[in-house]
Enzyme design. Structure first.
Site, PDB file in Angstrom:
ATOM      1  N   LYS A  34     -30.289  20.756  56.500  1.00  0.00           N
ATOM      2  CA  LYS A  34     -29.796  20.639  55.125  1.00  0.00           C
ATOM      3  C   LYS A  34     -30.937  20.897  54.148  1.00  0.00           C
ATOM      4  O   LYS A  34     -32.059  20.419  54.353  1.00  0.00           O
ATOM      5  CB  LYS A  34     -29.225  19.229  54.931  1.00  0.00           C
ATOM      6  CG  LYS A  34     -28.602  18.946  53.573  1.00  0.00           C
ATOM      7  CD  LYS A  34     -28.018  17.535  53.564  1.00  0.00           C
ATOM      8  CE  LYS A  34     -27.327  17.186  52.256  1.00  0.00           C
ATOM      9  NZ  LYS A  34     -26.708  15.842  52.302  1.00  0.00           N
ATOM     10  N   SER A 111     -21.961  15.763  51.152  1.00  0.00           N
ATOM     11  CA  SER A 111     -22.730  16.882  50.642  1.00  0.00           C
ATOM     12  C   SER A 111     -23.363  17.752  51.720  1.00  0.00           C
ATOM     13  O   SER A 111     -23.939  18.807  51.421  1.00  0.00           O
ATOM     14  CB  SER A 111     -23.844  16.343  49.720  1.00  0.00           C
ATOM     15  OG  SER A 111     -24.762  15.513  50.422  1.00  0.00           O
ATOM     16  N   SER A 135     -21.771  11.573  53.308  1.00  0.00           N
ATOM     17  CA  SER A 135     -22.088  12.997  53.356  1.00  0.00           C
ATOM     18  C   SER A 135     -22.212  13.593  54.747  1.00  0.00           C
ATOM     19  O   SER A 135     -22.287  14.813  54.888  1.00  0.00           O
ATOM     20  CB  SER A 135     -23.383  13.266  52.579  1.00  0.00           C
ATOM     21  OG  SER A 135     -23.195  12.980  51.210  1.00  0.00           O
TER      22      SER A 135
END
Length: 397
Positions: A34, A111, A135
């Protein structure tokens, strides 16, 4: 690389894979990261081009990245995330929304959306994300993956962008349960608390938040697994209602993200996508007095949850209140889902406890996950349970 897979990765992606040690527990496995974890020589973007433009290339790897490389993993890409991790939808107005390959046309969840999308697209063996308000857990459910939010503080966040330090935790995704479990010994630090799983507590108020068909398929999954699980009881986890806890989480999160990025937002006035702009505007209005009151609520919630989730006891709930919303649904639909989801995800956040999501069912072709919340330091037990129950998980490749 197909457009479907390409959608998971940032425009400022790695120019070449970064190979880890020749030997180690993760040797031969590929992973993606990420875009919040520092990688030497790369800029860390946090989902926002204005933030990216203000950064210098990292001079050292984030702790998570270094541990993966030392264990033999090969890092093959940097994945898209929601701007400053301030959403649960997986939408990025600047880089596009990563495809949900297991529910085409629907949100991937955020996210950590790019990491989930890449894993579900078989672009990697596993993917690293973070989980502040759901997330990793929500994308796991939406994309039919194994996913974990670790015990707060057990994985080193050095070299990672923060969001809300009271809740930030590292997590990861995998399709294969064996690979999923292998990541634990590499990343988990601190103190593990070993205990035999002897009791399940079904969280009735979490089930009540769900669409009826979600509650039904999760109950069916639990019935199918009954021979592998201990006896269960039912309880409402939040005496004053989950909305009280959700609001405490929102206030603390808002105060802490503004403390991290408020100065940047005020000075630079970055371009935000819909939803994120409004949340930052609201965060600017949260005072320390408001946050202090919310922390009292958090302490009470933490004591309540941890008092029930003693070593050997798991809390059980659906991971998400619904299947993934349509990607092109109005923003109001996405926001409504977000409120419902955080009523459920805040249980692990406020308590700092680990939570694993396993892919157990589909509804109309869309995946849905089953969650177990463990005790503090019970991450290893959750990973082992995911492997044990994997024969009931027919979604993952």
């Amino acid at each position: 690389m197909s457009p479907r897979i390409r959608s998971a990765f940032v425009p400022h992606d790695l120019k070449a894979p970064i190979r880890g040690a020749a030997t180690g527990p993760l040797a031969g496995l590929s992973c993606v990261i990420k875009d919040m974890f520092d990688i030497i020589g790369e800029r860390t973007g946090g989902g926002n081009p204005d933030w990216l433009a203000a950064q210098k290339p990292a001079t050292r790897n984030a702790a998570v990245v270094q541990k993966l490389l030392d264990a033999g993993a090969t890092i093959t890409g940097k994945t898209i995330c929601d701007e400053f991790f301030y959403s649960i939808a997986g939408v990025n107005a600047h880089y596009g929304t990563p495809v949900n390959p297991r529910a085409p046309g629907r949100l991937p969840g955020g996210s950590s959306s790019g990491s989930a999308s890449a894993t579900a697209s078989d672009a990697c063996d596993f993917a690293i994300g973070s989980d502040t308000g759901g997330s990793v857990r929500i994308p796991s459910s939406f994309c039919g993956l194994y996913g974990i939010r670790t015990t707060h503080g057990r994985v080193d966040l050095a070299g990672a962008m923060g969001m809300a330090e009271s809740f930030d935790a590292v997590g990861w995704f995998a399709n294969a349960p064996g690979v999923f479990q292998k990541i634990g010994p590499v990343l988990l630090g601190g103190t593990a608390t070993a205990a035999e799983i002897r009791k399940l507590v079904i969280l009735d108020d979490a089930f009540a938040e769900c669409d009826p068909e979600v509650a039904e398929v999760i109950n069916e999954a639990l019935a199918a697994m009954s021979a592998e699980l201990p006896a269960s009881s039912h309880q409402r986890i939040a005496p004053d209602g989950l909305d009280t806890w959700r609001e405490a989480f929102r206030v603390i999160q808002s105060r802490e993200i503004w403390a991290l990025y408020g100065d940047f937002v005020t000075r630079v006035k970055p371009q935000f996508g819909p939803g994120v702009a409004e949340r930052f505007a609201a965060a600017a209005q949260v005072t320390e007095n408001m946050a202090a009151k919310a922390r009292v609520t958090q302490e009470r919630a933490r004591d309540r949850i941890r008092g029930i989730a003693q070593p050997g006891t798991l809390l059980v709930m659906p991971t998400s209140p619904a299947v993934a919303p349509l990607a092109d649904a109005p923003l109001a639909v996405h926001e409504s889902f977000r409120l419902r989801a955080i009523r459920m995800t805040c249980i692990a956040e406020l308590s700092g406890l680990p939570q694993v999501s396993i892919p157990v069912a589909t509804i109309g072709g869309c995946p849905i996950g089953l969650s177990f919340i463990g005790w503090a330091g019970g991450d290893e037990a959750l990973l082992a349970l995911a492997v044990k129950l994997s024969r009931y998980c027919g979604i993952a490749a």
